[in-house]
Design a protein around this motif. Structure first.
Motif, short mmCIF file in Angstrom:
data_model
loop_
_atom_site.label_atom_id
_atom_site.label_comp_id
_atom_site.label_asym_id
_atom_site.label_seq_id
_atom_site.Cartn_x
_atom_site.Cartn_y
_atom_site.Cartn_z
N PHE A 12 0.83 -1.20 0.00
CA PHE A 12 0.00 0.00 0.00
C PHE A 12 0.87 1.25 0.00
N LEU A 13 1.96 1.23 0.77
CA LEU A 13 2.84 2.39 0.82
C LEU A 13 3.51 2.65 -0.53
N ILE A 14 3.91 1.59 -1.21
CA ILE A 14 4.53 1.75 -2.53
C ILE A 14 3.51 2.30 -3.52
N LYS A 15 2.28 1.79 -3.45
CA LYS A 15 1.24 2.30 -4.33
C LYS A 15 0.94 3.77 -4.03
N GLN A 16 0.90 4.12 -2.76
CA GLN A 16 0.64 5.50 -2.36
C GLN A 16 1.77 6.42 -2.80
N ARG A 17 3.03 5.94 -2.69
CA ARG A 17 4.18 6.73 -3.13
C ARG A 17 4.11 7.00 -4.62
N ASN A 18 3.78 5.97 -5.40
CA ASN A 18 3.69 6.16 -6.84
C ASN A 18 2.56 7.11 -7.22
N LEU A 19 1.45 7.02 -6.51
CA LEU A 19 0.33 7.93 -6.76
C LEU A 19 0.73 9.37 -6.44
N LEU A 20 1.37 9.58 -5.29
CA LEU A 20 1.78 10.93 -4.92
C LEU A 20 2.84 11.49 -5.86
N LYS A 21 3.70 10.62 -6.37
CA LYS A 21 4.70 11.07 -7.32
C LYS A 21 4.02 11.56 -8.60
N GLY A 22 3.02 10.83 -9.07
CA GLY A 22 2.29 11.25 -10.25
C GLY A 22 1.53 12.54 -10.03
N VAL A 23 0.92 12.67 -8.87
CA VAL A 23 0.18 13.90 -8.55
C VAL A 23 1.14 15.08 -8.48
N ALA A 24 2.28 14.89 -7.85
CA ALA A 24 3.26 15.98 -7.73
C ALA A 24 3.80 16.40 -9.10
N ILE A 25 4.08 15.43 -9.96
CA ILE A 25 4.57 15.76 -11.29
C ILE A 25 3.50 16.49 -12.09
N GLY A 26 2.28 15.98 -12.06
CA GLY A 26 1.19 16.63 -12.79
C GLY A 26 0.91 18.03 -12.27
N PHE A 27 0.87 18.18 -10.96
CA PHE A 27 0.62 19.49 -10.38
C PHE A 27 1.77 20.44 -10.66
N GLY A 28 2.99 19.93 -10.67
CA GLY A 28 4.15 20.76 -11.00
C GLY A 28 4.10 21.27 -12.42
N ILE A 29 3.67 20.42 -13.35
CA ILE A 29 3.54 20.85 -14.74
C ILE A 29 2.48 21.92 -14.88
N VAL A 30 1.36 21.73 -14.20
CA VAL A 30 0.30 22.75 -14.24
C VAL A 30 0.80 24.06 -13.65
N LEU A 31 1.54 23.99 -12.55
CA LEU A 31 2.09 25.21 -11.95
C LEU A 31 3.07 25.91 -12.88
N LEU A 32 3.90 25.15 -13.56
CA LEU A 32 4.84 25.76 -14.51
C LEU A 32 4.11 26.47 -15.65
N LEU A 33 3.06 25.85 -16.15
CA LEU A 33 2.27 26.50 -17.19
C LEU A 33 1.61 27.77 -16.67
N ALA A 34 1.08 27.70 -15.45
CA ALA A 34 0.46 28.88 -14.85
C ALA A 34 1.50 29.97 -14.62
N PHE A 35 2.70 29.60 -14.19
CA PHE A 35 3.76 30.58 -13.99
C PHE A 35 4.08 31.28 -15.31
N GLY A 36 4.16 30.51 -16.38
CA GLY A 36 4.45 31.10 -17.68
C GLY A 36 3.38 32.09 -18.11
N ILE A 37 2.14 31.71 -17.91
CA ILE A 37 1.04 32.60 -18.28
C ILE A 37 1.05 33.86 -17.44
N PHE A 38 1.22 33.70 -16.11
CA PHE A 38 1.25 34.88 -15.24
C PHE A 38 2.43 35.77 -15.54
N ALA A 39 3.59 35.19 -15.84
CA ALA A 39 4.76 35.99 -16.18
C ALA A 39 4.51 36.78 -17.46
N TYR A 40 3.92 36.14 -18.44
CA TYR A 40 3.63 36.82 -19.69
C TYR A 40 2.65 37.98 -19.46
#
Length: 81
Positions: A12-40
Motif C-alpha cells: 500500500f505504501l509503494i502504491k501511495q508513493r507512486n500515486l503521490l509522485k504522479g500527482v506531484a509531477i502533474g501538479f508541478g507541470i500545471v504550476l509551470l504553465l500557470a507561472f508562464g502565463i502569469f509571467a507573460y
C-alpha cells in the motif's frame, strides 16, 4: 484512510508513493504553465505584482512533498529491516 504509516502494508505504501509522485509531477507541470502565463501577463500589462503569485503558489505543493517524504522514509525503514 489511516494516517499512521506504520499500520499500512508495504504494498500500500509503494502504491501511495507512486500515486503521490504522479500527482506531484502533474501538479508541478500545471504550476509551470500557470507561472508562464502569469509571467507573460505581468510583463505585457506591466503589473509586476502578479509575480508575487509564484512563491505563494509553491506552498500548495508542500503537503504533497511532505507526505511523499514520510512515505519514502517508512518504506526505507522497512526495507532495511
Amino acid at each position: 484512510m489511516k494516517n499512521n504509516l506504520s499500520d499500512q502494508s508495504l504494498e500500500f505504501l509503494i502504491k501511495q508513493r507512486n500515486l503521490l509522485k504522479g500527482v506531484a509531477i502533474g501538479f508541478g507541470i500545471v504550476l509551470l504553465l500557470a507561472f508562464g502565463i502569469f509571467a507573460y501577463v505581468a510583463i505585457e500589462k506591466k503589473n509586476f505584482a502578479l509575480l508575487a503569485i509564484f512563491p505563494a503558489s509553491m506552498i500548495t505543493m508542500l503537503p504533497i512533498l511532505l507526505r511523499f517524504g514520510q512515505i519514502n522514509k517508512e518504506i526505507k525503514s522497512r526495507q532495511t529491516n
